[in-house]
Scaffold this active site. Structure first.
Site, mmCIF file in Angstrom:
data_model
loop_
_atom_site.group_PDB
_atom_site.id
_atom_site.type_symbol
_atom_site.label_atom_id
_atom_site.label_comp_id
_atom_site.label_asym_id
_atom_site.label_seq_id
_atom_site.Cartn_x
_atom_site.Cartn_y
_atom_site.Cartn_z
ATOM 1 C CG ASN A 1 -2.166 0.805 1.049
ATOM 2 O OD1 ASN A 1 -2.445 1.276 -0.052
ATOM 3 N ND2 ASN A 1 -2.942 0.947 2.117
ATOM 4 C CG HIS B 1 -11.967 -3.267 10.674
ATOM 5 N ND1 HIS B 1 -11.066 -2.463 10.031
ATOM 6 C CD2 HIS B 1 -11.299 -4.406 10.985
ATOM 7 C CE1 HIS B 1 -9.897 -3.084 9.955
ATOM 8 N NE2 HIS B 1 -10.018 -4.269 10.511
ATOM 9 N NE ARG C 1 -9.555 -2.378 13.816
ATOM 10 C CZ ARG C 1 -8.737 -1.759 12.949
ATOM 11 N NH1 ARG C 1 -7.529 -2.247 12.715
ATOM 12 N NH2 ARG C 1 -9.130 -0.686 12.303
ATOM 13 C CE1 TYR D 1 -5.362 2.028 10.912
ATOM 14 C CE2 TYR D 1 -6.110 1.437 13.117
ATOM 15 C CZ TYR D 1 -5.816 1.079 11.822
ATOM 16 O OH TYR D 1 -6.001 -0.199 11.412
ATOM 17 C CG ASP E 1 -4.495 -1.542 14.962
ATOM 18 O OD1 ASP E 1 -3.419 -1.349 15.555
ATOM 19 O OD2 ASP E 1 -4.581 -1.727 13.724
ATOM 20 C CG HIS F 1 -2.210 2.034 13.079
ATOM 21 N ND1 HIS F 1 -1.534 2.899 12.266
ATOM 22 C CD2 HIS F 1 -2.605 1.015 12.280
ATOM 23 C CE1 HIS F 1 -1.541 2.436 11.030
ATOM 24 N NE2 HIS F 1 -2.175 1.285 11.008
ATOM 25 C CD GLU G 1 -3.802 -4.847 14.828
ATOM 26 O OE1 GLU G 1 -4.962 -5.272 15.033
ATOM 27 O OE2 GLU G 1 -3.415 -4.423 13.733
ATOM 28 C CD GLU H 1 -1.049 -3.607 10.732
ATOM 29 O OE1 GLU H 1 -2.065 -4.187 11.120
ATOM 30 O OE2 GLU H 1 -1.041 -2.420 10.395
ATOM 31 N NE ARG I 1 -2.420 -7.368 13.260
ATOM 32 C CZ ARG I 1 -3.456 -7.453 12.428
ATOM 33 N NH1 ARG I 1 -4.280 -8.485 12.500
ATOM 34 N NH2 ARG I 1 -3.670 -6.516 11.539
ATOM 35 C CG HIS J 1 -2.460 -6.810 7.817
ATOM 36 N ND1 HIS J 1 -1.569 -6.158 7.001
ATOM 37 C CD2 HIS J 1 -3.438 -5.913 8.096
ATOM 38 C CE1 HIS J 1 -1.976 -4.924 6.803
ATOM 39 N NE2 HIS J 1 -3.106 -4.746 7.449
ATOM 40 C CG ASP K 1 -3.784 -2.289 2.796
ATOM 41 O OD1 ASP K 1 -4.693 -2.015 3.605
ATOM 42 O OD2 ASP K 1 -2.652 -2.635 3.135
ATOM 43 C CD GLU L 1 -7.299 -6.506 9.811
ATOM 44 O OE1 GLU L 1 -6.107 -6.823 9.643
ATOM 45 O OE2 GLU L 1 -7.685 -5.329 9.949
ATOM 46 C CD1 TRP M 1 -1.863 8.039 10.152
ATOM 47 C CD2 TRP M 1 -1.428 6.060 9.227
ATOM 48 N NE1 TRP M 1 -3.051 7.517 9.740
ATOM 49 C CE2 TRP M 1 -2.815 6.296 9.171
ATOM 50 C CE3 TRP M 1 -0.905 4.863 8.731
ATOM 51 C CZ2 TRP M 1 -3.709 5.372 8.617
ATOM 52 C CZ3 TRP M 1 -1.779 3.956 8.180
ATOM 53 C CH2 TRP M 1 -3.171 4.210 8.118
#
Ligand code: GCO
Ligand code: MG
Length: 403
Positions: free
Chosen positions: A38, A123, A148, A160, A211, A213, A237, A263, A284, A313, A317, A340, A403
């Site tokens: 991605n 999600h 999630r 996010y 998550d 992130h 996560e 991931e 993951r 994961h 994407d 996921e 991010w």
């Protein structure tokens, strides 16, 4: 011998970019591999077209392990997302071919089914806690056993995992990176009320995941884990970036909340210390970015020695080819944990017709020979590559952040 006579890369953008490797043998058997990275898609496309494909022609497609080693050791420049996604795509395509030649779905070649299906998590996201809970209720009504939860953080414009109003969540959203703001303090205040409300409304029969992130320091992650313990999350996560694997020791010292990470891992080396020191509970690593079925099975085998389970994961994407490969892997691997599921759009599903299916919170790869995914090249050709980036994040004082 199934001689590889041609290979090429197909790039398509049915709403978002996908890079697919198509390998064909002298008997006309076609195998597909996902090569989507991605926001950096063309780097992998070039790595394949300019550097990998010339080395594949004339090789025996059945020698999956040998070709894997040839591409990994032979590059000299080992690891990294571009190299490992390219190897992952070749590996997937070769397993697809082997399955088609054998007349068997890939999971049968991996030892057969270890379970009836793969439990997936969906999600639930929303701008507010209420919206997220509503989305979670909708998932439970569709049979999901695991959800999630991500909610907007009061005071922050974009968060996010949360969709823009009226849109599906898709992170690579602009032709240059958009900027979002991050405040750990605001975030930390918002997560416990989300889980409190979720347990109050949804009860205890559904698994709840979250998550982070990569946004917290180890000690902050330890505190969040501790605060969430009463709500028994299935996992927390990417609580902190994992380049420094030893950082997870600090989180472990402070909380019993199960930890998931991986991931963005590319090889077993990214997870070696995390696994050997039992610093995580779920790994993951994904079939596309970690060198294909051949390598992710190796990661899972190491993890199994330490009672660590898989949790691949599965964001949008990763193309339907990766989703299929993940399900063949998940159905067969002994230490499967969860998969996921972020469903692709109808258009993506039309470009990639597939045999896998969802029912009552579980997925199955289907029983078509190979991976069970095709590509409609005519349709794919209608949607040209469109540059798209993931966002970046800054702290409120302008400091560049994760991010
Ligand atoms: C997840 C991930 C994704 C990534 C995305 C980046 O848990 O599904 O964190 O949302 O951000 O795959 O391309
Ligand atoms: Mg994630």
């Amino acid at each position: 011998m199934a001689e590889i006579v041609s290979a090429r890369v197909i790039i398509t953008c049915p709403g978002r970019n996908f890079v697919t490797l198509r390998i064909e043998t002298s008997d006309g058997v076609v195998g597909l591999g996902d090569a989507t990275l991605n926001g950096r898609e063309l780097a992998v496309a070039s790595y394949l077209t300019d550097h990998v494909i010339p080395c594949l022609i004339g090789r025996d497609a059945h020698r999956i392990e040998d070709i894997w080693q040839y591409l990994y050791r032979g590059a000299y420049w080992r690891r990294g997302p571009v190299t490992m996604s390219s190897i992952g795509a070749v590996d997937m395509a070769l397993w697809d071919i082997k399955g088609k030649v054998a007349g068997l779905p890939v999971y049968q070649l991996l030892g057969g089914a270890s379970r009836d299906g793969c439990m997936v998590y969906g999600h639930a996201n929303g701008a507010t806690i209420e919206e997220t809970i509503e989305a979670a209720i909708a998932h439970v009504e569709q049979g999901y056993k695991a959800v999630r939860l991500q909610a907007g953080v009061p005071g922050l414009k974009a968060t996010y995992g949360v969709a823009k109003p009226g849109q599906r969540y898709e992170p690579a959203d602009a032709s240059l990176p958009t900027e979002s703001l991050w405040s750990t303090e605001r975030y930390m205040r918002s997560v416990v009320p989300l889980f409190e409300k979720a347990r109050e409304v949804l009860g205890w029969d559904v698994h709840l995941l979250h998550d982070v992130h990569h946004r917290l320091t180890p000690i902050e992650a330890g505190r969040l884990g501790k605060d969430l313990e009463p709500f028994r999350p299935f996992w927390l996560e990417d609580a902190t970036p994992a380049e420094n694997q030893a950082a997870f020791r600090i989180i472990r010292q402070h909380t019993t909340v199960p930890l998931a990470v991986g991931e963005i891992f590319n090889t077993v080396w990214d997870a070696k210390q995390l696994i050997e020191e039992q610093l995580i509970d779920y790994v993951r690593a994904t079939i596309v970015h970690a060198g294909g079925l051949t390598h992710v099975r190796r990661i899972a085998a190491l993890a199994d020695l330490y009672q660590i389970r898989t949790g691949c994961h599965g964001a949008t994407d990763l193309s339907p080819v990766t989703m299929a490969a993940a399900l063949h892997f998940g159905l067969s691997v002994p230490n499967f944990g969860i998969q996921e599921l972020m469903p692709h759009t109808e258009l993506t599903d039309a470009v990639f017709p597939h045999a896998y299916s969802y029912k009552h919170g579980m997925m199955h790869p289907g029983d078509k020979p190979g991976l069970g995914v095709e590509i409609d090249e005519k349709l794919a050709a209608k949607y040209e590559y469109k540059r798209a980036y993931l966002p970046v994040a800054r702290l409120e004082d302008g400091t560049m952040f994760n991010w």
